[in-house]
Design an enzyme around this catalytic site. Structure first.
Site, short mmCIF file in Angstrom:
data_model
loop_
_atom_site.label_atom_id
_atom_site.label_comp_id
_atom_site.label_asym_id
_atom_site.label_seq_id
_atom_site.Cartn_x
_atom_site.Cartn_y
_atom_site.Cartn_z
N ASP A 12 0.93 -10.50 -0.35
CA ASP A 12 2.27 -10.00 -0.63
C ASP A 12 3.23 -10.83 0.22
OD1 ASP A 12 4.38 -8.16 -1.38
OD2 ASP A 12 4.19 -7.37 0.66
N ASP A 14 7.17 -9.96 1.22
CA ASP A 14 8.05 -9.21 2.12
C ASP A 14 7.28 -8.10 2.84
OD1 ASP A 14 10.22 -10.75 1.15
OD2 ASP A 14 10.32 -9.44 -0.61
#
Length: 423
Positions: A12, A14
């Protein structure tokens, strides 16, 4: 395990790689979470493909464009290139089923927890699903990884801690951040390699060197936050020492003044029980009792497992003889010449990094084919030039450097003890 494709870590973005900022798209707002850039480099160095899978609903809402997302991703790789790292591929979903505007308002297969982007990346990079991971801080990250069939790691950065506290999502491992997650992956790789060695060779000892180094490093960093900048070098030093001991080597240590005391302190932790009692191996106990029943039993009860280490500062006879006959600056170098073998490691401790007698010993160690670990202050000094690994604690005053040296080598001793002694 797995097929013939590429072992891969899906990330991922952020809250996992960079600090969570709502609808991030400006390069000037991008900031790596501490250690995440080094984590990506570790994956690069160990042959993993690194692929980012990220939901970018800001595009769907009209906050920024796909072009601006691509610009940010290009910037991230430019930042990583400064430390010799890179992300192999960026994949993002620009849709949202409710809040999207126009073309972007849609139900799609690419928005996590769906797996469309994973499937595309798997085709593009020939991913070995059985030897791959998804690391993220959000429920959609973990669910997507589970849906795609890879192992999942939840990190406490971003929304991860809150998600873990709330429960209700299944993941394979939880840890502090991306760097400790990567350390866990690399240790798991080693365990699997050892297990394969047991199968291939029939030697049960081939698979006994197992530890979760990331857990110990997490604890060390929690107690001494300043050591965050040293974490990767501490881990690499542990790996070097682990391999040395597994291959029958020994550790030679040199320093002056307080660093000489540290050298002897390290020997004390390695040559006997540190946290564990280190019961000797049954084979040795049986031999002791066979040689002498009475003394053998007593020895079997009192002896402890040992990792061979020598503090060169403690060798008074050869030190004073060489000082008297030749030159005191060359004492440590002479000891390395006498004790050192190519399978050994030399640990040079110098707060300035410029202690000549330690430098001469490091040069001699390199000439003998030994690996060198340098434990220094912030500058590193000339000793850093000879270190295969250099641990620079982030202080400049001697007493402050020495205060941080102690937790560094205690951490190393603890990891080594847990690796080689199960009890």
């Amino acid at each position: 395990m797995g097929g013939t494709g590429n072992k891969t870590v899906f990330l991922d973005r952020d809250g996992t790689i960079n600090i969570e900022k709502n609808y991030l798209f400006k390069t000037e707002d991008f900031e790596f979470i501490k250690g995440s850039d080094r984590a990506i480099k570790l994956l690069n160095d160990h042959g993993y493909k690194v692929i980012v899978i990220t939901n970018q609903a800001g595009v769907a809402r009209g906050f920024y464009s796909e072009k601006e997302v691509n610009k940010l991703h290009k910037y991230i790789n430019q930042k990583l290139e400064q430390i010799g790292a890179h992300i192999d591929g960026f994949y993002f979903c620009p849709h949202h089923p409710v809040a999207g505007i126009g073309f972007y308002k849609r139900i799609c297969n690419c928005r996590k927890p769906n797996t469309g982007l994973f499937e595309k990346a798997a085709r593009d990079f020939n991913v070995d699903i059985g030897h791959s991971y998804m690391i993220g801080d959000n429920i959609a990250d973990i669910q997507a990884g589970n849906n795609f069939g890879v192992r999942t790691i939840l990190v406490s950065t971003g929304y991860g801690k809150k998600l873990r506290d709330e429960g209700g999502v299944k993941y394979d491992y939880y840890t502090a951040n991306l760097l400790s997650a990567v350390e866990y992956i690399l240790e798991r790789d080693r365990e699997e390699s050892d297990t394969k060695a047991v199968t291939d060779t029939g030697n049960p000892d081939a698979g006994k060197y197992k530890i979760n180094a990331g857990r110990i490093l997490d604890e060390l960093e929690e107690r001494y936050p300043a050591l965050d900048s040293c974490r990767e070098d501490i881990y690499q030093s542990y790996c070097m020492l682990r391999d040395m001991y597994q291959n029958g080597g020994k550790l030679l240590i040199a320093g002056n003044g307080g660093s000489a005391a540290d050298a002897e302190h390290i020997v004390g932790e390695l040559m006997k029980g540190f946290v564990k009692k280190r019961k000797p191996e049954k084979e040795l106990c049986d031999k002791l009792c066979k040689i002498d029943k009475e003394y053998g039993k007593e020895l079997a009860e009192k002896l402890q497992g040992s990792l061979p280490a020598i503090a060169l500062s403690a060798q008074e006879a050869i030190a004073t003889a060489y000082l008297n006959d030749v030159d005191g600056q060359f004492i440590y170098a002479q000891m390395v010449n006498g004790y050192g073998k190519s399978e050994d490691v030399f640990l040079g401790i110098s707060t300035s990094g410029n202690s000549k007698n330690v430098l001469l010993a490091a040069v001699t160690a390199k000439a003998k084919g030994m690996k060198v670990i340098a434990l220094t202050g912030k500058d590193g000094g000339k000793l850093a030039e000879y270190g295969d690994v250099v641990i620079r604690v982030p202080e400049e005053e001697t007493f402050k450097i020495q205060e941080l040296h102690l937790p560094v080598y205690h951490g190393l001793c603890r990891m080594l003890e847990e690796t080689f002694f199960q009890k």
